[in-house]
Design an enzyme around this catalytic site. Structure first.
Site, PDB file in Angstrom:
ATOM      1  N   THR A 124       0.841  -1.199   0.000  1.00  0.00           N
ATOM      2  CA  THR A 124       0.000   0.000   0.000  1.00  0.00           C
ATOM      3  C   THR A 124       0.874   1.247   0.000  1.00  0.00           C
ATOM      4  OG1 THR A 124      -1.559   1.405   1.184  1.00  0.00           O
ATOM      5  CG2 THR A 124      -0.382  -0.152   2.535  1.00  0.00           C
ATOM      6  N   ILE A 125       0.468   2.227  -0.803  1.00  0.00           N
ATOM      7  CA  ILE A 125       1.198   3.496  -0.770  1.00  0.00           C
ATOM      8  C   ILE A 125       0.977   4.165   0.587  1.00  0.00           C
ATOM      9  CG2 ILE A 125       1.123   3.875  -3.267  1.00  0.00           C
ATOM     10  CD1 ILE A 125      -1.043   6.083  -2.648  1.00  0.00           C
ATOM     11  N   ASP A 126      -0.096   3.791   1.299  1.00  0.00           N
ATOM     12  CA  ASP A 126      -0.463   4.477   2.545  1.00  0.00           C
ATOM     13  C   ASP A 126       0.467   4.138   3.719  1.00  0.00           C
ATOM     14  OD1 ASP A 126      -2.605   5.291   1.015  1.00  0.00           O
ATOM     15  OD2 ASP A 126      -3.990   3.823   1.866  1.00  0.00           O
ATOM     16  N   MET A 168      -2.486  11.569  -0.850  1.00  0.00           N
ATOM     17  CA  MET A 168      -3.317  10.429  -0.430  1.00  0.00           C
ATOM     18  C   MET A 168      -2.865   9.890   0.929  1.00  0.00           C
ATOM     19  SD  MET A 168      -4.116   8.143  -3.770  1.00  0.00           S
ATOM     20  CE  MET A 168      -5.549   8.482  -4.797  1.00  0.00           C
ATOM     21  N   GLY A 169      -3.365   8.731   1.297  1.00  0.00           N
ATOM     22  CA  GLY A 169      -2.935   8.104   2.548  1.00  0.00           C
ATOM     23  C   GLY A 169      -4.085   7.578   3.391  1.00  0.00           C
ATOM     24  N   GLU A 221      -5.346  13.615   2.569  1.00  0.00           N
ATOM     25  CA  GLU A 221      -6.759  13.559   2.163  1.00  0.00           C
ATOM     26  C   GLU A 221      -7.696  13.240   3.336  1.00  0.00           C
ATOM     27  OE1 GLU A 221      -7.331  10.349  -0.637  1.00  0.00           O
ATOM     28  OE2 GLU A 221      -6.487   8.850   0.719  1.00  0.00           O
ATOM     29  N   HIS A 271      -4.182  10.049  -8.065  1.00  0.00           N
ATOM     30  CA  HIS A 271      -3.609   8.763  -8.480  1.00  0.00           C
ATOM     31  C   HIS A 271      -2.236   8.868  -9.121  1.00  0.00           C
ATOM     32  CE1 HIS A 271      -7.825   7.875  -7.807  1.00  0.00           C
ATOM     33  NE2 HIS A 271      -7.412   6.667  -7.510  1.00  0.00           N
ATOM     34  N   ARG A 274       0.093   6.913  -7.280  1.00  0.00           N
ATOM     35  CA  ARG A 274       0.030   5.448  -7.377  1.00  0.00           C
ATOM     36  C   ARG A 274       0.589   4.913  -8.689  1.00  0.00           C
ATOM     37  NH1 ARG A 274      -5.560   4.009  -5.266  1.00  0.00           N
ATOM     38  NH2 ARG A 274      -5.795   2.848  -7.184  1.00  0.00           N
TER      39      ARG A 274
END
Ligand code: F6P
Length: 341
Positions: A124-126, A168-169, A221, A271, A274
Site C-alpha cells: 500500500t502506498i499508505d 493520499m494516505g 486527504e 492517483h 500510485r
C-alpha cells in the site's frame, strides 16, 4: 506445488516486482504459478493466466500490476467464501499468495481460518499496515509527492501565493508527513492530529509577517478539522466499505484565502502518486517480499505475511498485520512541527 498469485485493492508501484519474484523463486524450486486476474474477483470467477519465466520478463520497472486489481471482497459477495474454496479446488491450487493492503489481507486472514493455504505480502502506498515497518509502494508515492511539492514551491514563490498540496494516505498521514517534511512544507495536516483552520492561518500570517511571501501547506486527504467534520467530495463507499476521500485541499485553500487574504491555489495529486515506475527501494523491497512469500509457501507457513522489521525480512501472522491501522507517531510529528511556519 501449484501456486496462485493475486493483487488486490488499490494498485501501487512495486506489485510487478513482487509477482516476478514469486514466479522466479517458485519456478526455480520446481513449482508452477498462475496469476488470478483482478484480485479476489479472479479467484471467484476462475479468471487466470499462466505465469511463466517469459510472462514476468521485463516487468520489474513497470508500475501497476500485470494481473489487474479490484476491490472485490470475498466476504461481501454472496456465498463468497464457498465460491473461493471451490475455485481453489477446481484450479487445483495448493497455495495462494495474496498481495494487498489491509482489506485484501483481511480476506486472506479469514480464508486461512476457513482452511485455505494462503500467505500475504503487504502492499500500500499508505504505509498503514501494522506488523511491517514499511510497505512497498510508499517510497515511490512519497518521492512523487515530494517532487510535486518542490514544483509547487517554485511557482508559489514566483506568484507570492500559498500552495496547498493534497496527498493520499486514507486515514493515516504517512505520505503527508514524509513528503511534507522532505518538501519543506510550512504546515502539514494529517488525520492523526485534527486541525484548527484559524491556527493554520495564524502560522501562515506569522510567516508572511517575517517577510516570506509564499507558503506551502501539505494536507493528507483524510485530515480532519478539530470539530470532527470530515470534508468529503463524495460520500460514496468502495466495495470494502471505505469512504472515498479527496477534496479537502480545495476546501482548505478557499478558507486560507478567505481568512488571510493571501492568494491560494490547491493541487490534488490523486492517483499520480500510485502510477508509474517504482523507486529502486520499492523494487528491492517488493523483490525481497516476493521471495519470502514463496519460501513461506514452500515451508507450509500459511496464515503468515512477509514483513520488514528493521532491515530484515521476517514472517508475521496475517492477523497481526490487519488487526489495527499503523498511524503516524508523535515523535515524527513533533519533528515535523518544529519547521511549521
Ligand atoms: O489505499 C490506497 C489509496 O490510494 C488511498 O490512499 C486512497 O484513499 C484510495 O486508495 C483511493 O482509492 P481509489 O483508487 O479506489 O480511488
Amino acid at each position: 506445488m501449484k501456486i496462485g498469485v493475486l493483487t488486490g485493492g488499490g494498485d501501487c508501484p512495486g506489485l510487478n516486482a513482487v509477482i516476478r519474484a514469486v514466479v522466479r523463486k517458485s519456478i526455480q524450486d520446481g513449482h508452477s504459478v498462475i496469476g488470478l486476474k483482478n484480485g479476489w474477483k479472479g479467484l471467484l470467477e476462475k479468471n487466470y493466466m499462466n505465469l511463466t519465466l517469459d510472462s514476468v520478463s521485463g516487468i520489474l520497472h513497470r508500475g501497476g500490476t500485470i494481473l489487474g486489481s479490484s476491490r472485490t471482497n470475498v466476504y461481501k459477495t454472496e456465498g463468497g467464501e464457498k465460491k473461493a474454496i471451490a475455485s481453489i479446488k477446481e484450479l487445483e491450487l495448493d497455495a495462494l499468495v495474496a498481495i494487498g493492503g489491509e482489506d485484501t489481507l483481511g480476506v486472506a486472514a479469514k480464508l486461512h481460518k476457513a482452511g485455505v493455504n494462503v500467505v500475504g505480502v503487504p502492499k500500500t502506498i499508505d504505509n498503514d499496515l501494522n506488523a511491517t515497518d514499511y510497505t512497498f509502494g510508499f517510497d515511490t508515492a512519497v518521492n512523487v509527492a515530494t517532487e510535486a511539492i518542490d514544483r509547487i514551491h517554485t511557482t508559489a514563490e514566483s506568484h507570492n501565493r500559498v500552495g496547498v498540496v493534497e496527498v493520499m494516505g486514507r486515514h493515516a498521514g504517512w505520505i503527508a508527513i514524509h513528503s511534507g517534511m522532505a518538501g519543506g512544507a510550512d504546515v502539514i495536516l494529517i488525520p492523526e492530529k485534527p486541525f484548527d483552520i484559524d491556527e493554520v492561518c495564524d502560522i501562515l500570517k506569522k510567516r508572511h509577517a517575517r517577510g516570506k511571501t509564499f507558503s506551502i501547506v501539505c494536507v493528507a486527504e483524510g485530515a480532519q478539522p478539530k470539530d470532527g467534520t470530515m470534508v468529503l467530495s463524495r460520500l460514496e463507499k468502495d466495495s470494502f466499505g471505505h469512504v472515498m476521500l479527496g477534496g479537502i485541499g480545495n476546501v482548505i485553500a478557499e478558507e486560507i484565502e478567505k481568512r488571510t487574504g493571501f492568494e491560494t491555489r490547491a493541487t490534488v495529486l490523486g492517483h499520480i502518486q500510485r502510477g508509474g515506475s517504482p523507486t529502486a527501494y520499492d523494487r528491492v523491497l517488493g523483490t525481497r517480499f516476493g521471495v519470502k512469500a514463496a519460501e513461506l509457501v514452500f515451508e507450509g507457513k500459511f496464515g503468515m505475511m512477509a514483513a520488514l522489521k528493521g532491515d530484515k525480512i521476517v514472517a508475521v501472522s496475517l492477523d497481526e498485520a490487519v488487526g489495527e491501522l499503523k498511524t503516524v507517531d508523535d515523535e515524527l510529528y513533533e519533528v515535523a512541527k518544529t519547521f511549521f511556519g
